[in-house]
Enzyme design. Sequence first.
Site, PDB file in Angstrom:
ATOM      1  N   TRP A  21       9.090   4.295  -1.320  1.00  0.00           N
ATOM      2  CA  TRP A  21       9.722   5.525  -0.840  1.00  0.00           C
ATOM      3  C   TRP A  21       9.372   5.771   0.627  1.00  0.00           C
ATOM      4  O   TRP A  21      10.245   5.876   1.486  1.00  0.00           O
ATOM      5  CB  TRP A  21       9.287   6.712  -1.716  1.00  0.00           C
ATOM      6  N   TYR A  57      16.252   6.254  -0.531  1.00  0.00           N
ATOM      7  CA  TYR A  57      15.078   6.199   0.341  1.00  0.00           C
ATOM      8  C   TYR A  57      15.481   5.629   1.705  1.00  0.00           C
ATOM      9  O   TYR A  57      15.618   4.421   1.880  1.00  0.00           O
ATOM     10  CB  TYR A  57      13.986   5.315  -0.260  1.00  0.00           C
ATOM     11  N   TYR A 218       4.721   7.743 -10.709  1.00  0.00           N
ATOM     12  CA  TYR A 218       4.908   7.821  -9.260  1.00  0.00           C
ATOM     13  C   TYR A 218       4.082   8.959  -8.674  1.00  0.00           C
ATOM     14  O   TYR A 218       3.709   9.900  -9.373  1.00  0.00           O
ATOM     15  CB  TYR A 218       6.386   7.909  -8.877  1.00  0.00           C
ATOM     16  N   ARG A 223       0.842  11.998  -3.194  1.00  0.00           N
ATOM     17  CA  ARG A 223       1.445  11.911  -1.858  1.00  0.00           C
ATOM     18  C   ARG A 223       0.389  11.938  -0.748  1.00  0.00           C
ATOM     19  O   ARG A 223       0.603  12.486   0.328  1.00  0.00           O
ATOM     20  CB  ARG A 223       2.492  13.010  -1.679  1.00  0.00           C
ATOM     21  N   LYS A 229      -8.316  12.383   2.696  1.00  0.00           N
ATOM     22  CA  LYS A 229      -8.207  12.338   4.161  1.00  0.00           C
ATOM     23  C   LYS A 229      -7.435  13.523   4.742  1.00  0.00           C
ATOM     24  O   LYS A 229      -7.396  13.711   5.956  1.00  0.00           O
ATOM     25  CB  LYS A 229      -7.538  11.024   4.591  1.00  0.00           C
ATOM     26  N   ARG A 242       5.948  17.066   2.697  1.00  0.00           N
ATOM     27  CA  ARG A 242       4.698  17.573   2.137  1.00  0.00           C
ATOM     28  C   ARG A 242       4.289  18.929   2.707  1.00  0.00           C
ATOM     29  O   ARG A 242       3.494  19.658   2.085  1.00  0.00           O
ATOM     30  CB  ARG A 242       3.576  16.547   2.360  1.00  0.00           C
ATOM     31  N   GLY A 294       2.334   3.635  -2.565  1.00  0.00           N
ATOM     32  CA  GLY A 294       2.939   3.279  -1.286  1.00  0.00           C
ATOM     33  C   GLY A 294       1.894   2.927  -0.250  1.00  0.00           C
ATOM     34  O   GLY A 294       0.703   3.223  -0.407  1.00  0.00           O
ATOM     35  N   ALA A 295       2.342   2.281   0.822  1.00  0.00           N
ATOM     36  CA  ALA A 295       1.459   1.933   1.939  1.00  0.00           C
ATOM     37  C   ALA A 295       2.294   1.873   3.205  1.00  0.00           C
ATOM     38  O   ALA A 295       3.423   1.390   3.190  1.00  0.00           O
ATOM     39  CB  ALA A 295       0.764   0.605   1.697  1.00  0.00           C
ATOM     40  N   ARG A 296       1.722   2.338   4.293  1.00  0.00           N
ATOM     41  CA  ARG A 296       2.412   2.338   5.577  1.00  0.00           C
ATOM     42  C   ARG A 296       2.194   1.052   6.359  1.00  0.00           C
ATOM     43  O   ARG A 296       2.948   0.726   7.270  1.00  0.00           O
ATOM     44  CB  ARG A 296       1.913   3.516   6.420  1.00  0.00           C
TER      45      ARG A 296
END
Length: 330
Positions: A21, A57, A218, A223, A229, A242, A294-296
């Site tokens: 996503w 997405y 999910y 999120r 963090k 968010r 997810g991962a950036r």
Amino acid sequence: MEYRNLGESDVRVSAITFGAWAAGGWMWGGTERSDAINAIRASYDLGVTSIDTAPVYGQGASEEIVGEAIKGIPRDKVQILTKYGMRWDLTQGDFAFKSKDNAGNDIDIYRYAAKESIIKECEDSLKRLGTDYIDLYQMHWPNKTTPIEESMEAVLRLIEQGKIRQAGVSNYNVAQMQQAETVLKLASNQVPFSMINRGIEDELVPYCIEHKKSILAYSPMERGLLTGKIKPGHQFSEGDHRANYRFFKEANIAETNDFLQRIKPLADEKNVSLSQLVIRWTIDRPGITVALVGARNADQATQNAKAIDVKLSADEISFINQELDELELV
């Protein structure tokens, strides 16, 4: 990595699945395409063979990124999970909400799952993904304007044509799953689930366990909140959903971080991050087949995949659950 079958099907997926996503940028304040591709490839190198995406997405961007990321990987070594039923390019079905695309243009999102729409969406997804079949095809959200039976009949035709292997749903309740199963056999239901968002454990989890349906969880990191963090006063990028999401209220951020600090000694003892502890707890929950994470970038993806190496004893799980029981969110 650990691998688990979707329901009673022969589709076998990684317990930690890459959730794409955020990779599409939409509602996450944009994306860096090369970073997203590298993240997916880094995950695959550590055994994360399954990727969950959807047309909406990034309005096709996420599927295109997934397609590019898996080029060169033997098709039978990766499982593509995508969806249908959310349109931004027409005005039919249930109006869902107003949004903006990655370029900042206003778009209206509709939930629409009529037969002809599903057939078109499948063809479009196959092109963007660069493949001739989808391993799991999921109804993204219930659609009030189309009978469930009509949608499932379209999916059944796609199965018969070999364009998809298994049918799933997302955000369905028990009654909706039962209605869908009058037409075809479902492998799974993809629903929100995290340490602080466990509403599905009342009815859906017992039903899926009894009827051998997989649950794809999910937002298991809620999120990003469960990484620890995000602090009170955090400023989100423009377009990041968010900022107005319930769990990111100041009081809830503070309360969640207090909880995370209480379980941090356990993570430190195991020499793992809080995120890795949370992911492991999630895939150890009864009824949960997969955690979609997810991962950036490649580093985040690597850390997520390595959560599979964390082992939690019954006493340690009990300790975490006791601390969760003390949590009071508004």
